[in-house]
Motif scaffolding. Sequence first.
Motif, mmCIF file in Angstrom:
data_model
loop_
_atom_site.group_PDB
_atom_site.id
_atom_site.type_symbol
_atom_site.label_atom_id
_atom_site.label_comp_id
_atom_site.label_asym_id
_atom_site.label_seq_id
_atom_site.Cartn_x
_atom_site.Cartn_y
_atom_site.Cartn_z
ATOM 1 N N VAL A 81 0.816 -1.216 0.000
ATOM 2 C CA VAL A 81 0.000 0.000 0.000
ATOM 3 C C VAL A 81 0.851 1.268 0.000
ATOM 4 O O VAL A 81 0.551 2.221 -0.716
ATOM 5 N N HIS A 82 1.908 1.279 0.773
ATOM 6 C CA HIS A 82 2.663 2.514 0.973
ATOM 7 C C HIS A 82 3.894 2.653 0.075
ATOM 8 O O HIS A 82 4.425 3.762 -0.041
ATOM 9 N N SER A 86 1.988 0.421 -7.800
ATOM 10 C CA SER A 86 1.704 -0.203 -9.093
ATOM 11 C C SER A 86 1.214 -1.638 -8.954
ATOM 12 O O SER A 86 0.519 -2.143 -9.822
ATOM 13 N N GLU A 87 1.560 -2.299 -7.867
ATOM 14 C CA GLU A 87 1.167 -3.691 -7.681
ATOM 15 C C GLU A 87 -0.202 -3.836 -7.026
ATOM 16 O O GLU A 87 -0.670 -4.944 -6.816
ATOM 17 N N LEU A 88 -0.869 -2.727 -6.700
ATOM 18 C CA LEU A 88 -2.179 -2.796 -6.066
ATOM 19 C C LEU A 88 -3.250 -3.346 -6.987
ATOM 20 O O LEU A 88 -4.339 -3.646 -6.550
ATOM 21 N N LYS A 89 -2.953 -3.464 -8.245
ATOM 22 C CA LYS A 89 -3.955 -3.905 -9.210
ATOM 23 C C LYS A 89 -4.202 -5.415 -9.158
ATOM 24 O O LYS A 89 -5.142 -5.901 -9.741
ATOM 25 N N VAL A 90 -3.366 -6.142 -8.454
ATOM 26 C CA VAL A 90 -3.568 -7.586 -8.339
ATOM 27 C C VAL A 90 -4.491 -7.887 -7.165
ATOM 28 O O VAL A 90 -4.638 -7.087 -6.244
ATOM 29 N N ASN A 91 -5.087 -9.044 -7.193
ATOM 30 C CA ASN A 91 -5.944 -9.499 -6.112
ATOM 31 C C ASN A 91 -5.089 -9.713 -4.864
ATOM 32 O O ASN A 91 -4.029 -10.338 -4.936
ATOM 33 N N TYR A 122 -7.763 -5.153 7.461
ATOM 34 C CA TYR A 122 -6.448 -4.552 7.710
ATOM 35 C C TYR A 122 -5.945 -3.834 6.460
ATOM 36 O O TYR A 122 -5.427 -2.716 6.531
ATOM 37 N N PHE A 123 -6.122 -4.456 5.320
ATOM 38 C CA PHE A 123 -5.725 -3.884 4.033
ATOM 39 C C PHE A 123 -6.463 -2.565 3.783
ATOM 40 O O PHE A 123 -5.858 -1.560 3.406
ATOM 41 N N ILE A 124 -7.761 -2.560 4.022
ATOM 42 C CA ILE A 124 -8.567 -1.345 3.839
ATOM 43 C C ILE A 124 -8.090 -0.251 4.792
ATOM 44 O O ILE A 124 -7.962 0.914 4.401
ATOM 45 N N SER A 125 -7.813 -0.599 6.044
ATOM 46 C CA SER A 125 -7.298 0.385 7.005
ATOM 47 C C SER A 125 -6.001 1.012 6.513
ATOM 48 O O SER A 125 -5.796 2.227 6.631
ATOM 49 N N GLN A 126 -5.133 0.189 5.957
ATOM 50 C CA GLN A 126 -3.877 0.709 5.412
ATOM 51 C C GLN A 126 -4.132 1.642 4.218
ATOM 52 O O GLN A 126 -3.503 2.689 4.101
ATOM 53 N N LYS A 127 -5.051 1.236 3.343
ATOM 54 C CA LYS A 127 -5.360 2.074 2.186
ATOM 55 C C LYS A 127 -5.942 3.420 2.616
ATOM 56 O O LYS A 127 -5.576 4.463 2.079
ATOM 57 N N ILE A 128 -6.835 3.409 3.606
ATOM 58 C CA ILE A 128 -7.437 4.661 4.071
ATOM 59 C C ILE A 128 -6.362 5.550 4.709
ATOM 60 O O ILE A 128 -6.360 6.773 4.513
ATOM 61 N N GLU A 129 -5.442 4.966 5.419
ATOM 62 C CA GLU A 129 -4.356 5.763 5.999
ATOM 63 C C GLU A 129 -3.496 6.378 4.898
ATOM 64 O O GLU A 129 -3.055 7.522 5.004
ATOM 65 N N ARG A 130 -3.299 5.636 3.825
ATOM 66 C CA ARG A 130 -2.549 6.170 2.678
ATOM 67 C C ARG A 130 -3.334 7.307 2.012
ATOM 68 O O ARG A 130 -2.751 8.316 1.608
ATOM 69 N N VAL A 131 -4.656 7.148 1.909
ATOM 70 C CA VAL A 131 -5.500 8.213 1.352
ATOM 71 C C VAL A 131 -5.346 9.473 2.206
ATOM 72 O O VAL A 131 -5.170 10.573 1.668
ATOM 73 N N ILE A 145 -6.000 9.949 -6.601
ATOM 74 C CA ILE A 145 -5.760 9.078 -5.445
ATOM 75 C C ILE A 145 -6.523 7.766 -5.624
ATOM 76 O O ILE A 145 -5.973 6.682 -5.396
ATOM 77 N N ALA A 146 -7.773 7.856 -6.040
ATOM 78 C CA ALA A 146 -8.583 6.648 -6.271
ATOM 79 C C ALA A 146 -7.908 5.743 -7.303
ATOM 80 O O ALA A 146 -7.819 4.529 -7.116
ATOM 81 N N PHE A 147 -7.423 6.334 -8.369
ATOM 82 C CA PHE A 147 -6.744 5.562 -9.417
ATOM 83 C C PHE A 147 -5.461 4.934 -8.873
ATOM 84 O O PHE A 147 -5.208 3.744 -9.070
ATOM 85 N N ARG A 148 -4.667 5.726 -8.164
ATOM 86 C CA ARG A 148 -3.384 5.255 -7.638
ATOM 87 C C ARG A 148 -3.569 4.077 -6.677
ATOM 88 O O ARG A 148 -2.766 3.152 -6.661
ATOM 89 N N LEU A 149 -4.631 4.127 -5.874
ATOM 90 C CA LEU A 149 -4.855 3.065 -4.891
ATOM 91 C C LEU A 149 -5.821 1.997 -5.386
ATOM 92 O O LEU A 149 -6.324 1.187 -4.611
ATOM 93 N N ASN A 150 -6.078 2.017 -6.678
ATOM 94 C CA ASN A 150 -6.869 0.994 -7.361
ATOM 95 C C ASN A 150 -8.311 0.874 -6.860
ATOM 96 O O ASN A 150 -8.858 -0.221 -6.780
ATOM 97 N N TYR A 151 -8.918 2.005 -6.542
ATOM 98 C CA TYR A 151 -10.353 2.005 -6.241
ATOM 99 C C TYR A 151 -11.094 2.021 -7.570
ATOM 100 O O TYR A 151 -10.638 2.638 -8.530
ATOM 101 N N SER A 152 -12.239 1.370 -7.613
ATOM 102 C CA SER A 152 -13.010 1.312 -8.858
ATOM 103 C C SER A 152 -13.588 2.666 -9.226
ATOM 104 O O SER A 152 -13.841 2.935 -10.395
ATOM 105 N N SER A 153 -13.783 3.537 -8.231
ATOM 106 C CA SER A 153 -14.315 4.873 -8.492
ATOM 107 C C SER A 153 -14.049 5.774 -7.291
ATOM 108 O O SER A 153 -13.722 5.295 -6.197
#
Length: 186
Positions: A81-82, A86-91, A122-131, A145-153
Amino acid sequence: MKYYIKNMVCERCNMVVKSELEKLRLQPLSVDLGEIELQEELSPIQKKQLDSKLQSLGFSLIDDKRSRLIEQIKGIIIELVHHNNSELKVNLSDYLTTRLPFDYNYISNLFSEVEGRTIENYFISQKIERVKELLVYDELTLSEIAFRLNYSSVAHLSGQFKKITGLTPSHFKNIRTEKRKPLDRL
């Protein structure tokens, strides 16, 4: 010999731990998030000295295999996440199973049992902290930011942000009173 350290979650942590190892005349081969590798195995006295010093700094050596695996999972997610946007696009489950020699169901169940929440949470918590971090920097738009962290919208990011923080991203950006949390407290 590899050793695992709890609460070692950033580059600054790496530098502090490396410095302490050198003060104890232990030459690390590598120091990474939650993990150090030394040339030789520590004696019981060295291990006790190191653990005591680490505890005074807010870290601790991890002895049991389950705790080591949990710290590895956390370290991988923090790195993803931090540091590796670029690797956030994988499952996430696929990413973890390529990095760890375990089945995802096993690590997922173990994480939930030990941490009291899911890996995904835990993953979502990390992403929100990055946001939050990116919003405070004020260099990117919410769409970027949404694009960078691989949010759909942006709506998906905003919904998750509000669910976790109680604030919309724009409200957070305007008031900035919701301080960021240290990564080891998530």
